[in-house]
Motif scaffolding. Structure first.
Motif, PDB file in Angstrom:
ATOM      1  N   GLN A 218      15.765  11.587   4.656  1.00 54.99           N
ATOM      2  CA  GLN A 218      14.870  11.233   3.399  1.00 54.99           C
ATOM      3  C   GLN A 218      13.356  11.207   3.748  1.00 54.99           C
ATOM      4  OE1 GLN A 218      16.357   7.015   3.016  1.00 54.99           O
ATOM      5  NE2 GLN A 218      17.715   7.754   1.413  1.00 54.99           N
TER       6      GLN A 218
ATOM      7  N   SER B 251      13.162   9.047  -1.362  1.00 55.21           N
ATOM      8  CA  SER B 251      13.081   8.717   0.151  1.00 55.21           C
ATOM      9  C   SER B 251      13.274   7.119   0.976  1.00 55.21           C
ATOM     10  CB  SER B 251      11.277   9.023   0.376  1.00 55.21           C
ATOM     11  OG  SER B 251      10.550   8.108  -0.318  1.00 55.21           O
TER      12      SER B 251
ATOM     13  N   LEU C 236      10.421  -0.623   0.975  1.00 57.85           N
ATOM     14  CA  LEU C 236       9.060  -1.059   0.931  1.00 57.85           C
ATOM     15  C   LEU C 236       8.878  -2.525  -0.031  1.00 57.85           C
ATOM     16  CD1 LEU C 236       7.325   2.420   0.607  1.00 57.85           C
ATOM     17  CD2 LEU C 236       7.164   0.902   2.432  1.00 57.85           C
TER      18      LEU C 236
ATOM     19  N   MET D 262      12.349   4.316  -1.113  1.00 57.96           N
ATOM     20  CA  MET D 262      11.318   3.345  -1.172  1.00 57.96           C
ATOM     21  C   MET D 262      11.778   1.884  -1.174  1.00 57.96           C
ATOM     22  SD  MET D 262       9.437   5.613  -4.303  1.00 57.96           S
ATOM     23  CE  MET D 262       8.235   4.180  -4.454  1.00 57.96           C
TER      24      MET D 262
ATOM     25  N   SER E  18      -3.444   9.043  -1.015  1.00 59.24           N
ATOM     26  CA  SER E  18      -1.978   8.560  -1.459  1.00 59.24           C
ATOM     27  C   SER E  18      -0.983   9.402  -0.535  1.00 59.24           C
ATOM     28  CB  SER E  18      -1.496   8.671  -2.854  1.00 59.24           C
ATOM     29  OG  SER E  18      -2.419   7.773  -3.609  1.00 59.24           O
TER      30      SER E  18
ATOM     31  N   LYS F 138       2.308  10.228  -9.921  1.00 57.71           N
ATOM     32  CA  LYS F 138       1.552  10.079 -10.884  1.00 57.71           C
ATOM     33  C   LYS F 138       0.877  11.560 -11.234  1.00 57.71           C
ATOM     34  CE  LYS F 138      -0.959   8.519 -14.579  1.00 57.71           C
ATOM     35  NZ  LYS F 138      -1.734   9.518 -15.228  1.00 57.71           N
ATOM     36  N   TRP F 139       0.088  11.707 -10.077  1.00 57.26           N
ATOM     37  CA  TRP F 139      -0.569  13.301 -10.152  1.00 57.26           C
ATOM     38  C   TRP F 139       0.498  14.193 -10.484  1.00 57.26           C
ATOM     39  CZ3 TRP F 139      -1.116  17.245  -6.015  1.00 57.26           C
ATOM     40  CH2 TRP F 139      -1.980  18.227  -6.202  1.00 57.26           C
TER      41      TRP F 139
ATOM     42  N   SER G  76       1.226   6.496  -6.899  1.00 56.35           N
ATOM     43  CA  SER G  76       0.057   7.239  -7.114  1.00 56.35           C
ATOM     44  C   SER G  76       0.270   8.720  -7.097  1.00 56.35           C
ATOM     45  CB  SER G  76      -0.817   6.723  -6.256  1.00 56.35           C
ATOM     46  OG  SER G  76      -2.029   7.706  -5.905  1.00 56.35           O
ATOM     47  N   TYR G  77       1.078   9.232  -5.918  1.00 55.65           N
ATOM     48  CA  TYR G  77       1.179  10.633  -5.954  1.00 55.65           C
ATOM     49  C   TYR G  77       2.198  11.182  -6.816  1.00 55.65           C
ATOM     50  CZ  TYR G  77       0.695  15.006  -3.302  1.00 55.65           C
ATOM     51  OH  TYR G  77       0.255  16.248  -3.068  1.00 55.65           O
TER      52      TYR G  77
ATOM     53  N   ALA H 236      11.400  14.210  -3.777  1.00 55.59           N
ATOM     54  CA  ALA H 236      11.617  13.943  -2.594  1.00 55.59           C
ATOM     55  C   ALA H 236      11.169  12.402  -2.446  1.00 55.59           C
ATOM     56  CB  ALA H 236      10.925  14.856  -1.649  1.00 55.59           C
ATOM     57  N   ILE H 237      10.209  11.899  -3.090  1.00 62.65           N
ATOM     58  CA  ILE H 237       9.538  10.779  -2.707  1.00 62.65           C
ATOM     59  C   ILE H 237      10.575   9.728  -3.435  1.00 62.65           C
ATOM     60  CG2 ILE H 237       7.789   9.225  -3.680  1.00 62.65           C
ATOM     61  CD1 ILE H 237       5.814  11.635  -3.459  1.00 62.65           C
TER      62      ILE H 237
ATOM     63  N   SER I 139      -1.122   8.697   3.014  1.00 64.96           N
ATOM     64  CA  SER I 139      -0.820   7.445   3.269  1.00 64.96           C
ATOM     65  C   SER I 139       0.962   7.419   3.482  1.00 64.96           C
ATOM     66  CB  SER I 139      -1.126   6.431   2.085  1.00 64.96           C
ATOM     67  OG  SER I 139      -0.615   5.163   2.405  1.00 64.96           O
ATOM     68  N   TYR I 140       1.390   7.887   2.203  1.00 64.70           N
ATOM     69  CA  TYR I 140       2.955   8.135   2.158  1.00 64.70           C
ATOM     70  C   TYR I 140       3.641   8.959   3.340  1.00 64.70           C
ATOM     71  CZ  TYR I 140       7.255   7.063   0.036  1.00 64.70           C
ATOM     72  OH  TYR I 140       8.454   6.577  -0.192  1.00 64.70           O
TER      73      TYR I 140
ATOM     74  N   TYR J 217      -5.849  10.407  -4.867  1.00 66.69           N
ATOM     75  CA  TYR J 217      -4.527  10.939  -4.828  1.00 66.69           C
ATOM     76  C   TYR J 217      -4.033  11.762  -3.511  1.00 66.69           C
ATOM     77  CZ  TYR J 217      -3.749  10.418  -9.868  1.00 66.69           C
ATOM     78  OH  TYR J 217      -3.369   9.925 -11.158  1.00 66.69           O
TER      79      TYR J 217
ATOM     80  N   ALA K  44       8.095  17.994   1.319  1.00 63.59           N
ATOM     81  CA  ALA K  44       7.736  18.178  -0.060  1.00 63.59           C
ATOM     82  C   ALA K  44       6.044  17.853  -0.484  1.00 63.59           C
ATOM     83  CB  ALA K  44       8.584  17.372  -1.155  1.00 63.59           C
TER      84      ALA K  44
ATOM     85  N   GLN L  26       2.314   1.707  -3.429  1.00 66.58           N
ATOM     86  CA  GLN L  26       1.565   2.106  -4.384  1.00 66.58           C
ATOM     87  C   GLN L  26       1.035   3.608  -4.127  1.00 66.58           C
ATOM     88  OE1 GLN L  26      -1.795  -0.806  -4.108  1.00 66.58           O
ATOM     89  NE2 GLN L  26      -0.344  -2.064  -5.504  1.00 66.58           N
ATOM     90  N   SER L  27       0.934   4.134  -2.848  1.00 66.91           N
ATOM     91  CA  SER L  27       0.939   5.385  -2.539  1.00 66.91           C
ATOM     92  C   SER L  27       1.773   6.414  -3.085  1.00 66.91           C
ATOM     93  CB  SER L  27       0.806   5.683  -1.020  1.00 66.91           C
ATOM     94  OG  SER L  27      -0.241   5.170  -0.480  1.00 66.91           O
ATOM     95  N   ALA L  28       3.145   5.974  -3.119  1.00 67.32           N
ATOM     96  CA  ALA L  28       4.175   6.755  -3.526  1.00 67.32           C
ATOM     97  C   ALA L  28       3.809   7.072  -4.950  1.00 67.32           C
ATOM     98  CB  ALA L  28       5.516   6.145  -3.039  1.00 67.32           C
TER      99      ALA L  28
ATOM    100  N   LYS M  84       0.714  -1.169   0.033  1.00 64.96           N
ATOM    101  CA  LYS M  84       0.092  -0.033  -0.041  1.00 64.96           C
ATOM    102  C   LYS M  84       1.094   1.301   0.058  1.00 64.96           C
ATOM    103  CE  LYS M  84      -4.358  -1.304   2.159  1.00 64.96           C
ATOM    104  NZ  LYS M  84      -5.333  -0.936   3.285  1.00 64.96           N
ATOM    105  N   TYR M  85       1.768   1.286   0.831  1.00 68.38           N
ATOM    106  CA  TYR M  85       2.811   2.356   0.882  1.00 68.38           C
ATOM    107  C   TYR M  85       3.313   2.974  -0.415  1.00 68.38           C
ATOM    108  CZ  TYR M  85       2.070   2.898   5.979  1.00 68.38           C
ATOM    109  OH  TYR M  85       1.521   3.030   7.266  1.00 68.38           O
TER     110      TYR M  85
ATOM    111  N   ALA N 255       8.041  17.134  -5.126  1.00 72.32           N
ATOM    112  CA  ALA N 255       7.520  16.081  -4.315  1.00 72.32           C
ATOM    113  C   ALA N 255       7.927  14.900  -4.957  1.00 72.32           C
ATOM    114  CB  ALA N 255       5.710  16.406  -4.483  1.00 72.32           C
TER     115      ALA N 255
END
Lengths: 157, 157
Positions: free
Chosen positions: B66, A77, A82, A79, B38, A44-45, A41-42, A73-74, B41-42, B35, B73, A37-39, A34-35, A70
């Motif tokens: 990190q 981070s 995960l 990832m 997300s 993507k936006w 997804s965000y 930084a993601i 969640s992150y 979004y 961000a 996928q959140s990354a 989930k985490y 954003a």
């Protein structure tokens, strides 16, 4: 360095990584999925926002900077943490779209991840300049690293 | 400034905001909800990582940086744009946990959001220092801004 000290340091390193592993094991596979996928997804936006700016009639420098920061930084981070053991398949009712090969072809996965991080970091720098054409080009490069990984390691959905 | 110019500028401002509104309207309410979820969640994962560092026996400066950079961000990415018309209630099979009041008590919502952004930005600065005690304190302050908004505007789930 004496052999004793080397062994002591090695033991320390092992116990430190065991602690890290322990900390990560507290994350259930479904939470890890989930985490991450959140990354994505965000990201993507924010990629879509940048796309709209570089392709549209108006370029909003401030919005592009916010979005690129954003994403960068993601990406930076950590990832990778995960992709825990057990999160290579659906878990706890949460579907993952990563192919199992991502976990076995680690060198290739790491190479693609590093490309992604590099281009995301660069996008944040270019965004700060406010040069729309340069952002468009760098957005394309970053998108290329997304696609490269999706092609190899993402289940089509 | 002549009345004519003022009117022309006003018309320009209106059409610019209409364009923005149009761009945002291309986001379906269910996408906006996904979004923003997300993002939270992150942020949660990264808050948990910082918590583990400030409460555990080991402090990993690099991991905290990190995590704090990702939170900052995201907080500064203009998430407000994800609270689009129609996303104040469940949409397209996606459940939202925001109370409808968040959309009507805009001054209060903006105040809480600004506190969140301020403390998240500060956390990234403090994390860079590597001072674990200072990070722990700032982590608490940021957590307070999360809770303040949850108390007022989040449906318990």
């Amino acid at each position: 360095m004496s052999k004793k000290i080397v062994l002591a340091l090695a033991a320390l390193a092992v116990s430190a990584s065991a602690l890290t592993a322990h900390a990560q094991q507290t994350l259930k596979p479904e939470q890890a999925i989930k985490y991450r996928q959140s990354a994505y997804s965000y990201i993507k936006w924010n990629m879509d926002r940048i796309k709209a700016n570089v392709e549209g009639a108006n370029y909003n420098k401030s919005e592009v900077i916010q979005a690129a920061n954003a994403i960068s930084a993601i990406a930076n981070s950590g990832m990778g943490a995960l992709y825990t053991p057990g999160s290579d398949k659906d878990a706890g009712g949460v579907k993952t779209y990563v192919k199992p090969e991502f976990f076995t072809k680690q060198q290739e996965a790491a190479r693609l991840a590093q490309n992604f991080i590099k281009e995301a970091t660069e996008l944040a720098k270019v965004a700060a300049s406010g040069n729309a054409a340069a952002v468009k080009s760098q957005y394309g490069k970053l998108g290329g690293t997304c696609k490269a990984c999706h092609d190899d390691f993402k289940v089509r959905n």
